[in-house]
Write a protein that holds these residues in place. Sequence first.
Motif, PDB file in Angstrom:
ATOM      1  N   ASP A  70       0.828  -1.213   0.000  1.00 35.37           N
ATOM      2  CA  ASP A  70       0.000   0.000   0.000  1.00 35.37           C
ATOM      3  C   ASP A  70       0.862   1.263   0.000  1.00 35.37           C
ATOM      4  OD1 ASP A  70      -2.335  -1.477   0.001  1.00 35.37           O
ATOM      5  OD2 ASP A  70      -2.493  -1.484   2.192  1.00 35.37           O
ATOM      6  N   LEU A  71       1.880   1.267   0.840  1.00 33.81           N
ATOM      7  CA  LEU A  71       2.794   2.409   0.909  1.00 33.81           C
ATOM      8  C   LEU A  71       3.553   2.557  -0.412  1.00 33.81           C
ATOM      9  CD1 LEU A  71       3.901   4.644   2.762  1.00 33.81           C
ATOM     10  CD2 LEU A  71       5.655   3.031   3.513  1.00 33.81           C
ATOM     11  N   ALA A  72       3.951   1.433  -0.987  1.00 30.30           N
ATOM     12  CA  ALA A  72       4.661   1.451  -2.271  1.00 30.30           C
ATOM     13  C   ALA A  72       3.788   2.058  -3.356  1.00 30.30           C
ATOM     14  CB  ALA A  72       5.090   0.036  -2.663  1.00 30.30           C
ATOM     15  N   ALA A  73       2.522   1.718  -3.372  1.00 29.54           N
ATOM     16  CA  ALA A  73       1.603   2.247  -4.381  1.00 29.54           C
ATOM     17  C   ALA A  73       1.431   3.756  -4.226  1.00 29.54           C
ATOM     18  CB  ALA A  73       0.246   1.551  -4.276  1.00 29.54           C
ATOM     19  N   LYS A  74       1.327   4.244  -2.999  1.00 33.33           N
ATOM     20  CA  LYS A  74       1.185   5.683  -2.762  1.00 33.33           C
ATOM     21  C   LYS A  74       2.431   6.441  -3.225  1.00 33.33           C
ATOM     22  CE  LYS A  74      -1.875   5.154   1.199  1.00 33.33           C
ATOM     23  NZ  LYS A  74      -1.988   5.256   2.660  1.00 33.33           N
ATOM     24  N   ALA A  75       3.597   5.891  -2.924  1.00 29.30           N
ATOM     25  CA  ALA A  75       4.845   6.543  -3.328  1.00 29.30           C
ATOM     26  C   ALA A  75       4.999   6.520  -4.843  1.00 29.30           C
ATOM     27  CB  ALA A  75       6.037   5.864  -2.659  1.00 29.30           C
ATOM     28  N   ARG A  76       4.608   5.415  -5.471  1.00 30.19           N
ATOM     29  CA  ARG A  76       4.723   5.319  -6.938  1.00 30.19           C
ATOM     30  C   ARG A  76       3.826   6.318  -7.645  1.00 30.19           C
ATOM     31  NH1 ARG A  76       5.252  -0.346  -6.399  1.00 30.19           N
ATOM     32  NH2 ARG A  76       3.049  -0.605  -6.802  1.00 30.19           N
ATOM     33  N   VAL A  77       2.669   6.608  -7.078  1.00 24.09           N
ATOM     34  CA  VAL A  77       1.775   7.604  -7.673  1.00 24.09           C
ATOM     35  C   VAL A  77       2.485   8.957  -7.745  1.00 24.09           C
ATOM     36  CG1 VAL A  77      -0.320   8.959  -7.244  1.00 24.09           C
ATOM     37  CG2 VAL A  77      -0.382   6.480  -7.045  1.00 24.09           C
ATOM     38  N   ILE A  78       3.131   9.351  -6.676  1.00 22.30           N
ATOM     39  CA  ILE A  78       3.846  10.628  -6.650  1.00 22.30           C
ATOM     40  C   ILE A  78       5.019  10.609  -7.622  1.00 22.30           C
ATOM     41  CG2 ILE A  78       5.243  12.166  -5.211  1.00 22.30           C
ATOM     42  CD1 ILE A  78       3.317  11.467  -2.936  1.00 22.30           C
ATOM     43  N   LEU A  79       5.741   9.499  -7.673  1.00 18.63           N
ATOM     44  CA  LEU A  79       6.871   9.413  -8.605  1.00 18.63           C
ATOM     45  C   LEU A  79       6.398   9.483 -10.051  1.00 18.63           C
ATOM     46  CD1 LEU A  79       9.176   6.754  -6.909  1.00 18.63           C
ATOM     47  CD2 LEU A  79       9.348   9.243  -6.847  1.00 18.63           C
TER      48      LEU A  79
ATOM     49  N   ASN B 261       5.657  13.112 -10.817  1.00 15.92           N
ATOM     50  CA  ASN B 261       6.919  13.822 -10.999  1.00 15.92           C
ATOM     51  C   ASN B 261       7.548  13.491 -12.348  1.00 15.92           C
ATOM     52  OD1 ASN B 261       6.796  15.126  -8.548  1.00 15.92           O
ATOM     53  ND2 ASN B 261       7.943  13.548  -7.473  1.00 15.92           N
ATOM     54  N   LYS B 262       7.436  12.247 -12.760  1.00 11.40           N
ATOM     55  CA  LYS B 262       7.998  11.832 -14.038  1.00 11.40           C
ATOM     56  C   LYS B 262       7.299  12.552 -15.196  1.00 11.40           C
ATOM     57  CE  LYS B 262       9.164   7.638 -16.577  1.00 11.40           C
ATOM     58  NZ  LYS B 262       9.063   6.181 -16.589  1.00 11.40           N
ATOM     59  N   LYS B 263       5.993  12.708 -15.090  1.00 10.50           N
ATOM     60  CA  LYS B 263       5.234  13.396 -16.135  1.00 10.50           C
ATOM     61  C   LYS B 263       5.548  14.885 -16.186  1.00 10.50           C
ATOM     62  CE  LYS B 263       1.439  10.123 -16.129  1.00 10.50           C
ATOM     63  NZ  LYS B 263       0.036   9.875 -15.788  1.00 10.50           N
ATOM     64  N   GLU B 264       5.934  15.460 -15.047  1.00 11.48           N
ATOM     65  CA  GLU B 264       6.189  16.898 -14.974  1.00 11.48           C
ATOM     66  C   GLU B 264       7.658  17.271 -15.148  1.00 11.48           C
ATOM     67  OE1 GLU B 264       4.651  17.928 -11.143  1.00 11.48           O
ATOM     68  OE2 GLU B 264       2.580  17.910 -11.832  1.00 11.48           O
ATOM     69  N   ARG B 265       8.556  16.314 -15.247  1.00  8.52           N
ATOM     70  CA  ARG B 265       9.982  16.640 -15.231  1.00  8.52           C
ATOM     71  C   ARG B 265      10.434  17.479 -16.412  1.00  8.52           C
ATOM     72  NH1 ARG B 265      12.584  10.654 -16.047  1.00  8.52           N
ATOM     73  NH2 ARG B 265      11.740  10.303 -18.113  1.00  8.52           N
ATOM     74  N   HIS B 266       9.809  17.320 -17.566  1.00  9.90           N
ATOM     75  CA  HIS B 266      10.213  18.136 -18.712  1.00  9.90           C
ATOM     76  C   HIS B 266       9.872  19.607 -18.475  1.00  9.90           C
ATOM     77  CE1 HIS B 266       5.951  17.437 -19.609  1.00  9.90           C
ATOM     78  NE2 HIS B 266       5.999  18.482 -20.407  1.00  9.90           N
TER      79      HIS B 266
END
Length: 84
Positions: free
Chosen positions: A51-60, A63-68
């Motif tokens: 569950d914690l992994a899924a929450k952290a992956r959502v944020i990552l 961030n990946k979509k916004e990095r450009h």
Amino acid sequence: MKGYIEERAVDIANYIIKNNATVRQTAKQFGVSKSTVHKDVTARLALINPDLAAKARVILEINKKERHIRGGLATKEKYLHKII
């Protein structure tokens, strides 16, 4: 898996969630590589606390979509302060 690695993976995920942090910011905060942060969140944490992994992956993923955008803003800022 060693205890301190499991603990670090949980701490990293909590940091990412609490601070909406990027992989690079998290790696700097914990003194580890970006690869280690990614491995902790995607592989190790999934076995410890899915569950914690899924929450952290959502944020990552966000961030990946916004990095450009962040990269473009950093470049713009760099050249605004550059003396010709």
